[in-house]
Design a protein around this motif. Structure first.
Motif, mmCIF file in Angstrom:
data_model
loop_
_atom_site.group_PDB
_atom_site.id
_atom_site.type_symbol
_atom_site.label_atom_id
_atom_site.label_comp_id
_atom_site.label_asym_id
_atom_site.label_seq_id
_atom_site.Cartn_x
_atom_site.Cartn_y
_atom_site.Cartn_z
ATOM 1 N N LEU A 34 0.816 -1.255 0.065
ATOM 2 C CA LEU A 34 -0.077 -0.228 -0.034
ATOM 3 C C LEU A 34 0.860 1.385 -0.037
ATOM 4 C CD1 LEU A 34 -2.979 -0.589 2.634
ATOM 5 C CD2 LEU A 34 -2.798 -1.158 0.056
ATOM 6 N N GLU A 35 0.358 2.289 -0.899
ATOM 7 C CA GLU A 35 1.140 3.438 -0.810
ATOM 8 C C GLU A 35 0.793 4.377 0.598
ATOM 9 O OE1 GLU A 35 3.563 4.646 -2.698
ATOM 10 O OE2 GLU A 35 3.693 2.848 -3.545
ATOM 11 N N ALA A 36 1.103 3.774 1.759
ATOM 12 C CA ALA A 36 0.715 4.431 2.878
ATOM 13 C C ALA A 36 2.044 4.341 3.937
ATOM 14 C CB ALA A 36 -0.235 3.749 3.680
ATOM 15 N N TYR A 46 2.746 -2.768 8.602
ATOM 16 C CA TYR A 46 3.552 -3.239 7.617
ATOM 17 C C TYR A 46 4.345 -1.748 6.985
ATOM 18 C CZ TYR A 46 1.257 -7.683 8.138
ATOM 19 O OH TYR A 46 0.666 -9.133 8.639
ATOM 20 N N LEU A 47 4.917 -1.887 6.158
ATOM 21 C CA LEU A 47 5.722 -0.989 5.431
ATOM 22 C C LEU A 47 6.334 -1.417 4.053
ATOM 23 C CD1 LEU A 47 7.010 1.973 5.404
ATOM 24 C CD2 LEU A 47 9.179 1.113 6.133
ATOM 25 N N CYS A 48 5.725 -0.702 2.986
ATOM 26 C CA CYS A 48 6.032 -1.040 1.735
ATOM 27 C C CYS A 48 7.228 -0.156 1.055
ATOM 28 C CB CYS A 48 4.965 -0.866 0.656
ATOM 29 S SG CYS A 48 5.100 -1.604 -0.824
ATOM 30 N N MET A 98 -2.146 7.541 7.437
ATOM 31 C CA MET A 98 -1.087 8.443 6.895
ATOM 32 C C MET A 98 -0.770 8.205 5.577
ATOM 33 S SD MET A 98 1.121 9.273 10.095
ATOM 34 C CE MET A 98 1.903 10.827 9.537
ATOM 35 N N GLN A 99 -0.540 9.043 4.756
ATOM 36 C CA GLN A 99 0.116 9.038 3.544
ATOM 37 C C GLN A 99 1.362 8.801 3.455
ATOM 38 O OE1 GLN A 99 -1.845 8.598 0.588
ATOM 39 N NE2 GLN A 99 -3.508 8.607 2.097
ATOM 40 N N GLN A 100 1.983 8.152 2.450
ATOM 41 C CA GLN A 100 3.643 7.781 2.473
ATOM 42 C C GLN A 100 4.000 9.105 2.297
ATOM 43 O OE1 GLN A 100 4.928 5.183 2.441
ATOM 44 N NE2 GLN A 100 6.925 5.833 1.619
#
Length: 531
Positions: free
Chosen positions: A14-16, A39-41, A79-81
């Motif tokens: 996800l773009e977060a 998680y973090l992408c 939150m957004q990236q």
């Protein structure tokens, strides 16, 4: 723990910022197991994090917090990236027969080793980067990137820093400003061990609020438990900002307990404190919280002199540069390897007398003259050792806890009488048999004529001017004269309950203080809650 998710059908990218698994089963959304995961992408690769035991992840605030404080387990992303500059560590587990091998891979381009004095530099006080660029010696491992290849900041642990602190030198290290010993076990002032007061340091990490106020005010520190000099026993409170009731903090301070800081945000991931926090971040978190305590609990700034890092994640030289600049007197975040006899606190004028303990810890390498480290001696129970008492084996019953406390007390009292630290989160006392075992321990120690429950600062004051236990009445701070308080410093009977909006947290928060309500919920870079 962190691992990467690369198997087919695993968590989607996800773009977060940090987020939850968008495909998690509906019936598990509110379980502690699922709510503690996040998680973090990065560049299409998903990394899995998990909060420490007993904590859940708050996706709005982007931190791990106690379960009762997290109310958004149903929200996937908050939150957004943004631009993210963090070190990611992958834990790869390979199972072979009956055991598991663990490997750690750091997802960063390796930083080359600087040439230092092997480089050909025109000036004598210059060293070489890995690419041969010459810079002043003091630029290496100072926390700022100066070499074009960043090699000046890539090899900076206690074993590689070219400007590292040297070993203890008793010719120059003299009390009251400096204290060291080769192995950390020597008694200050070379006193005979039988004349040394056994100091016990009770410390509490976490917010002070309605959930633990009765424990502090009516159970542990009611005033009926006293030291041999007839003064009430005292403790040190490492106070973070979130969910703290500042009226209660003010009452604790009025009653003579020490108030120290433990950051504004307590943010995660835990490794951020050790690897990524800049000097500016350390100022925002620790000096910011000191400002909040001063403004909303009226604790005098000159009395806020101690700190403990969240999760005990020591912040390398950057943390201690901030401490030196602001005027902190001590840190109490470093855990020493288990030792018999235990270690005494020491100043950071010289190299610390023990190894840097813990996975990916980042202890200071430089000299910070006059700054004290109240090192955490681990507790021993059978084959186990633990730093915070609530990290000790969970299967212990009340009798086990009592035996563990007495065993470790005797390890100190019957050897070099190094201060015996007991480090708690208030939640540990929720188990009645643990509380009763601790109270029995407190009451049994009243039989000793030379055992004192003191604050961290009181312990340092004794170490600066060590005297025999039958003379401690000469130490002014150990006496129990009432604190002379100005009218505005006296805690109120009824606090202002402020419902405040936080633009950063994107929610309303209740805030208790004897002072006027601020316009907004105080936070980093706005610790006074200005509009």
């Amino acid at each position: 723990a962190i691992r990467n998710e690369t198997q087919k059908g695993q968590v989607q990218c996800l773009e977060a910022h940090f987020y939850r698994d968008p495909d998690r089963p509906v019936h598990k959304i509110w379980t502690n197991v699922e709510c503690s995961k996040y998680y973090l992408c990065l560049e299409g690769e998903v990394f899995h994090f998990k909060c420490s035991e007993g904590l859940n992840f708050d996706v709005i605030r982007q931190i791990c917090d106690f379960k009762q404080n997290v109310e958004n387990c149903h929200i996937t992303a908050g939150m957004q990236q943004q631009n993210i500059h963090i070190s990611i560590y992958i834990y790869i587990y390979i199972r072979k027969s009956t055991y598991v091998n663990q490997f750690i891979i750091k997802l960063e381009t390796p930083i080359p080793k600087p040439l230092l004095d092997k480089a050909t530099c025109a000036e004598l006080d210059h060293w070489g980067c890995a690419d041969g660029t010459c810079l002043p010696n003091e630029y290496f491992c100072d926390g700022s990137l100066d070499c074009p290849d960043e090699s000046d900041e890539g090899w900076c642990d206690v074993n590689n820093d070219p400007n590292a602190a040297g070993p203890c030198d008793l010719r120059y290290c003299r009390l009251p400003e400096c204290f060291c010993s080769k192995d950390g076990t020597h008694i200050p002032g070379f006193l005979d061990v039988r004349s040394v007061p056994q100091m016990i340091l009770l410390t509490f990490d976490g917010p002070v609020n309605f959930e633990n106020w009765e424990l502090f005010s009516q159970t542990l520190f009611k005033g009926n438990r006293r030291n041999p000099n007839n003064c009430p026993i005292k403790a040190t409170f490492f106070v973070p900002h979130s969910y703290t009731n500042y009226q209660y903090v003010q009452k604790l301070w009025n009653n003579g307990h020490e108030i120290a800081v433990q950051s504004v945000t307590q943010r995660s991931p835990e490794i951020w404190w050790s690897k990524n926090a800049t000097i500016e971040d350390w100022f925002d978190e620790m000096v910011g919280q000191a400002n909040i305590l001063n403004r909303f609990a009226s604790v005098r700034m000159e009395e806020i002199r101690g700190m403990r890092v969240p999760f005990l994640r020591v912040g390398w030289n950057r943390q201690f540069l901030m401490m030196k600049e602001f005027g902190f007197v001590y840190d109490s975040s470093m855990v020493a390897p288990f030792s018999n006899p235990p270690l005494w606190p020491y100043t950071l004028d010289y190299k610390m007398p023990h190894a840097c303990t813990g996975m990916q810890q980042n202890c200071p390498s430089r000299s910070y003259s006059g700054l004290w480290e109240l090192v955490i001696n681990q507790l021993e129970f059978g084959d186990y050792t633990c730093s915070m008492i609530d990290n000790c084996p969970v299967y212990l019953n009340g009798d086990d806890i009592y035996r563990m406390l007495m065993h470790n007390f005797k390890r100190h009292y019957l050897s070099n009488r190094a201060p015996f630290g007991l480090y708690f989160h208030a939640l540990w006392f929720k188990k009645t048999e643990y509380l009763n075992a601790f109270l029995k321990f407190l009451d049994d120690l009243k039989k000793f004529p030379d055992v004192y429950f003191v604050t961290n600062q009181q312990a340092i004051q004794w170490m600066r001017h060590p005297i025999a236990s039958n003379q401690v009445h000469q130490i002014e701070s150990w006496n129990c004269k009432p604190k002379k308080l100005e009218a505005h410093e006296l805690a109120c009977q009824i606090a202002n309950i402020c419902k405040l909006r936080s633009r950063v947290l994107q929610q309303d928060r209740y805030f208790h203080t004897c002072k006027e309500c601020p316009a907004q919920y105080p936070w980093i870079r706005n610790e006074f809650g200005l509009d």
